[in-house]
Write a protein that holds these residues in place. Structure first.
Motif, PDB file in Angstrom:
ATOM      1  N   HIS A   1       0.855  -1.347   0.036  1.00  0.00           N
ATOM      2  CA  HIS A   1       0.125  -0.077   0.087  1.00  0.00           C
ATOM      3  C   HIS A   1       1.024   1.227  -0.175  1.00  0.00           C
ATOM      4  O   HIS A   1       2.106   1.220   0.719  1.00  0.00           O
ATOM      5  CB  HIS A   1      -0.793  -0.038   1.226  1.00  0.00           C
TER       6      HIS A   1
ATOM      7  N   GLN B   1       0.725   5.229   0.512  1.00  0.00           N
ATOM      8  CA  GLN B   1       0.013   6.699   0.623  1.00  0.00           C
ATOM      9  C   GLN B   1       0.626   7.729  -0.337  1.00  0.00           C
ATOM     10  O   GLN B   1       1.691   7.912  -0.366  1.00  0.00           O
ATOM     11  CB  GLN B   1       0.185   6.974   2.188  1.00  0.00           C
TER      12      GLN B   1
ATOM     13  N   SER C   1       0.416  -1.468  -6.656  1.00  0.00           N
ATOM     14  CA  SER C   1      -0.391  -1.263  -5.690  1.00  0.00           C
ATOM     15  C   SER C   1      -1.564   0.167  -5.917  1.00  0.00           C
ATOM     16  O   SER C   1      -1.642   0.514  -4.851  1.00  0.00           O
ATOM     17  CB  SER C   1       0.046  -1.128  -4.396  1.00  0.00           C
TER      18      SER C   1
ATOM     19  N   ASP D   1      -4.356   2.317  -6.078  1.00  0.00           N
ATOM     20  CA  ASP D   1      -5.795   1.704  -5.875  1.00  0.00           C
ATOM     21  C   ASP D   1      -6.693   3.031  -5.835  1.00  0.00           C
ATOM     22  O   ASP D   1      -7.661   3.150  -5.242  1.00  0.00           O
ATOM     23  CB  ASP D   1      -5.667   0.881  -4.664  1.00  0.00           C
ATOM     24  N   SER D   2      -6.178   4.385  -6.302  1.00  0.00           N
ATOM     25  CA  SER D   2      -7.305   5.255  -6.270  1.00  0.00           C
ATOM     26  C   SER D   2      -6.593   6.316  -7.385  1.00  0.00           C
ATOM     27  O   SER D   2      -5.698   6.388  -7.858  1.00  0.00           O
ATOM     28  CB  SER D   2      -7.239   6.047  -4.741  1.00  0.00           C
TER      29      SER D   2
ATOM     30  N   ASN E   1      -9.199  -5.925  -5.770  1.00  0.00           N
ATOM     31  CA  ASN E   1      -9.519  -6.644  -4.829  1.00  0.00           C
ATOM     32  C   ASN E   1     -10.698  -7.819  -5.398  1.00  0.00           C
ATOM     33  O   ASN E   1     -11.976  -7.622  -5.182  1.00  0.00           O
ATOM     34  CB  ASN E   1     -10.132  -5.872  -3.534  1.00  0.00           C
TER      35      ASN E   1
ATOM     36  N   SER F   1     -10.919  -7.092   4.299  1.00  0.00           N
ATOM     37  CA  SER F   1      -9.513  -6.711   4.777  1.00  0.00           C
ATOM     38  C   SER F   1      -8.541  -6.401   3.618  1.00  0.00           C
ATOM     39  O   SER F   1      -7.456  -5.845   3.746  1.00  0.00           O
ATOM     40  CB  SER F   1      -8.815  -7.960   5.705  1.00  0.00           C
ATOM     41  N   LYS F   2      -9.117  -6.715   2.473  1.00  0.00           N
ATOM     42  CA  LYS F   2      -8.158  -6.456   1.279  1.00  0.00           C
ATOM     43  C   LYS F   2      -8.009  -5.299   0.595  1.00  0.00           C
ATOM     44  O   LYS F   2      -9.027  -4.621   0.609  1.00  0.00           O
ATOM     45  CB  LYS F   2      -8.286  -7.538   0.348  1.00  0.00           C
ATOM     46  N   SER F   3      -6.945  -4.563   0.180  1.00  0.00           N
ATOM     47  CA  SER F   3      -6.869  -3.354  -0.381  1.00  0.00           C
ATOM     48  C   SER F   3      -7.066  -3.705  -1.886  1.00  0.00           C
ATOM     49  O   SER F   3      -7.149  -4.737  -2.315  1.00  0.00           O
ATOM     50  CB  SER F   3      -5.697  -2.557   0.004  1.00  0.00           C
TER      51      SER F   3
END
Ligand code: PLP
Length: 229
Positions: free
Chosen positions: A79, A81, A97, A99-100, A125, A131-133
């Protein structure tokens, strides 16, 4: 077992799984996951033929980077940030990873500063586990459309982590189907080439289902000791 023996055994298992699936072993990249391990161990693996290493924390990339032999390709697999992008943008060759849209924009912004085009995978996912990102499969279209607006970012494929419990194959098959579906579509700045899935416990299944990259840690380096960090 030594790192060398483990590595050779993993490579052999990758090759056998590829052949079982009617694929060429050359079409599967091994990302050796080095999280929690020090530069000495990483350099030993590089001496034994590892060309790609994966870290899940930006901080670890930053801390180890100068001590690890050059020439190896770094992958960020965990993940990320948005406020950490700047620490790794000049060091990694692929971010698995994403994811946005927000994260895509920041990667693009930081990559442009370095005059670099950053390759990324979108993390999905696929199992729907809470619980998974990763994004839901239904969000993929929006992220791929966004890529067209970002000149310093290229989407190269998809990534997933299968749940620990149960048979991972069903999730890997669903992931391959999603990958193939989007391979047929065309979006600017997107080319569906890489499917990153499979870890120590399930990489052979992942290869049989179509993985082009496997991320293997403990099968090469042994059990991780998180207390040492
Ligand atoms: C740690 C990690 C791996 C490797 O896990 P092993 O089970 O040790 O092979 C793969 N992918 C991600 C995202 C990880 O964080």
């Amino acid at each position: 077992m030594s790192i060398e023996e483990n590595l050779n055994s993993v490579k052999e298992r990758i090759a056998k799984a590829a052949v079982r699936a009617g694929r060429s072993p050359k079409d599967i990249s091994l990302i050796a996951v080095t999280k929690t391990h020090g530069a000495d161990m990483i350099n030993e693996a590089i001496d034994k033929g590892v060309s790609d290493i994966g870290e899940n924390k930006p901080q670890e990339v930053r801390d180890k980077f100068e001590y690890v032999k050059s020439g190896v390709k770094w992958h960020l697999i965990g993940h990320l940030q948005t406020n950490k992008v700047k620490y790794i943008i000049d060091k990694v060759c692929l971010i698995h990873s994403v994811d946005s849209i927000h994260l895509m924009e920041e990667i693009d912004r930081q990559a442009r500063k370095y005059g670099k085009i950053m390759d990324v995978l979108i993390q999905v996912n696929i199992s729907g586990e809470e619980s998974k990102s990763g994004i839901e499969p239904g969000e993929l279209d929006a992220l791929l459309k966004k890529a067209g607006e970002l000149d310093s970012l290229r989407v190269k494929g998809l990534m997933t982590i299968a749940p620990i419990e149960g048979d991972a194959s069903v999730h890997f098959k669903n992931m391959k189907a999603l990958f193939d579906e989007y391979k047929e579509k065309s979006y600017p700045h997107v080319s569906m080439e890489e499917l990153s899935m499979g870890m120590s416990g399930d990489f052979e299944k992942a290869i049989e289902c179509g993985a082009t990259m496997v991320r293997v840690g403990s099968a090469i380096f042994g059990k991780r000791d998180y207390t040492r960090r």
